[in-house]
Design an enzyme around this catalytic site. Structure first.
Site, PDB file in Angstrom:
ATOM      1  N   CYS A 186      -1.051   4.508   2.507  1.00  0.00           N
ATOM      2  CA  CYS A 186      -1.024   4.599   3.973  1.00  0.00           C
ATOM      3  C   CYS A 186      -1.135   3.235   4.623  1.00  0.00           C
ATOM      4  O   CYS A 186      -1.619   3.125   5.733  1.00  0.00           O
ATOM      5  CB  CYS A 186      -2.140   5.486   4.471  1.00  0.00           C
ATOM      6  SG  CYS A 186      -3.733   4.779   4.126  1.00  0.00           S
ATOM      7  N   SER A 187      -0.709   2.178   3.934  1.00  0.00           N
ATOM      8  CA  SER A 187      -0.680   0.856   4.558  1.00  0.00           C
ATOM      9  C   SER A 187      -2.051   0.249   4.807  1.00  0.00           C
ATOM     10  O   SER A 187      -2.291  -0.358   5.843  1.00  0.00           O
ATOM     11  CB  SER A 187       0.096   0.884   5.871  1.00  0.00           C
ATOM     12  OG  SER A 187       1.296   1.562   5.692  1.00  0.00           O
ATOM     13  N   CYS A 188      -2.955   0.405   3.888  1.00  0.00           N
ATOM     14  CA  CYS A 188      -4.217  -0.323   3.979  1.00  0.00           C
ATOM     15  C   CYS A 188      -3.913  -1.818   3.930  1.00  0.00           C
ATOM     16  O   CYS A 188      -3.063  -2.262   3.174  1.00  0.00           O
ATOM     17  CB  CYS A 188      -5.140   0.063   2.829  1.00  0.00           C
ATOM     18  SG  CYS A 188      -5.718   1.760   2.980  1.00  0.00           S
ATOM     19  N   CYS A 190       0.879  -1.171   0.000  1.00  0.00           N
ATOM     20  CA  CYS A 190       0.000   0.000   0.000  1.00  0.00           C
ATOM     21  C   CYS A 190       0.909   1.211   0.000  1.00  0.00           C
ATOM     22  O   CYS A 190       1.602   1.463   0.973  1.00  0.00           O
ATOM     23  CB  CYS A 190      -0.919   0.037   1.215  1.00  0.00           C
ATOM     24  SG  CYS A 190      -1.903   1.551   1.222  1.00  0.00           S
TER      25      CYS A 190
END
Lengths: 206, 116
Positions: A113-115, A110
């Site tokens: 934002c690191s989903c 991601c």
């Protein structure tokens, strides 16, 4: 807030870190105003820390390996297939299953934002949220895979998928050889978290 | 991997997913506010993404907390002065609490903005 950057013990008590104070301030105000229930926060934390982990995802993968109808369903509508075995996503979250084959290896990142697919994989590992992984996975996936100890055959293409707030990916690794006749429960034990992000392969039978 | 290892609780080979308790609290608050419909997950991702881009070298949960503060203020749940005042209250409470005792906000604390 402390001004000298470190805490002294010469007060009656001890200073909390600035960041811990910010969290306590937010939490106490949100609780007082009725936006969050402190007990529900604790349950959620405990659930994500200890109960979910990557084992939900491992069960999904093992089922796909042993049940062709389920695998088909997963290909067509992963959100519904995964929900059917009790792992509901957060609202608005759409799951997509990516099946690895001898020709194509899938890897998830991601860049925003690191989903991450929490309901099936628990909380993301530290490296998933790191800037080097997020940028390099896209630019040089093979080098990143090598650092995870994964070397793919020459002919296997690497495909990198970028998660968003709306779409979360679950990689379905290839079933390891030598596992003919294994039960789904046994197989689930071979499915590592990294193999479902695509930075690893399923373990081989010991 | 041995079959006997399989039934143990999931562990994270790369270390704890939360380095400190506050990270878990900040994580849970964002999830619960989303559950409550205060903001959508897209709004959250956008705000968090903007915080990360603004300070790419900051630790992940520092950006997470900054995004949470920003969004609860943008949504009018908490005002900036309310939040900053509460931080001061907690700081005072922590410093006044003997070691080993739970830190509690005393109701006898002076009202925010006075007697400081």
């Amino acid at each position: 807030m402390p001004h000298d950057g470190h805490d002294h013990d010469d007060d009656a008590g001890a200073a909390l870190s600035p960041v811990a104070l910010r969290v306590k301030a937010l939490e106490s105000l949100l609780v007082e105003k009725g936006y969050v229930d402190p007990a529900a926060l604790d349950v959620l934390i405990e659930t994500y820390e200890t109960l979910i982990g990557p084992r939900n995802g491992a069960r999904v993968v093992a089922r796909a390996w042993t049940d062709p109808d389920f695998a088909d369903w997963l290909r067509r509508d992963a959100t519904a297939a995964i929900t059917s075995i009790g792992y509901a996503g957060r609202q608005g979250e759409h799951m997509v299953a990516l099946f690895n084959t001898p020709e194509t290896h899938n890897m998830v990142v991601c860049t925003l934002c690191s989903c991450y697919p929490w309901p099936v994989l628990g909380l993301p590992p530290v490296w998933y949220k790191s800037m080097p992984y997020r940028s390099r996975a896209v630019m040089e996936p093979r080098a990143v895979l090598a650092e995870f100890g994964v070397t793919l055959p020459e002919g296997t293409a690497v495909r990198v998928w970028d998660s968003t707030a709306e779409v979360r990916y679950l990689v379905i690794p290839q079933r390891p050889g030598g596992t003919e006749g294994w039960s789904a429960e046994q197989l689930a034990g071979l499915v590592t978290r990294d193999s479902m992000i695509g930075t690893g392969l399923a373990s081989s039978p010991a | 991997m041995k079959l006997s290892d399989l039934d143990s609780l999931p562990k994270d080979e790369s270390g704890p997913v939360f380095a400190e308790p506050w990270e878990a609290q900040a994580f849970a608050m964002a999830v619960k506010l989303n559950d409550a419909g205060v903001f959508t997950w897209s709004e959250w991702a956008e705000t968090l993404g903007a915080e990360i881009r603004a300070e790419p070298d900051r630790a992940y949960y520092d950006s997470w907390l900054a995004a949470l503060e920003r969004l609860v203020e943008a949504k009018g749940l908490i005002s900036t002065s309310e939040r900053l005042g509460r931080i001061q209250d907690w700081d005072a409470a922590a410093r006044a609490t003997p070691h080993g005792k739970p830190i509690e906000l005393s109701r006898s604390l002076p009202a925010r903005g006075t007697a400081r």
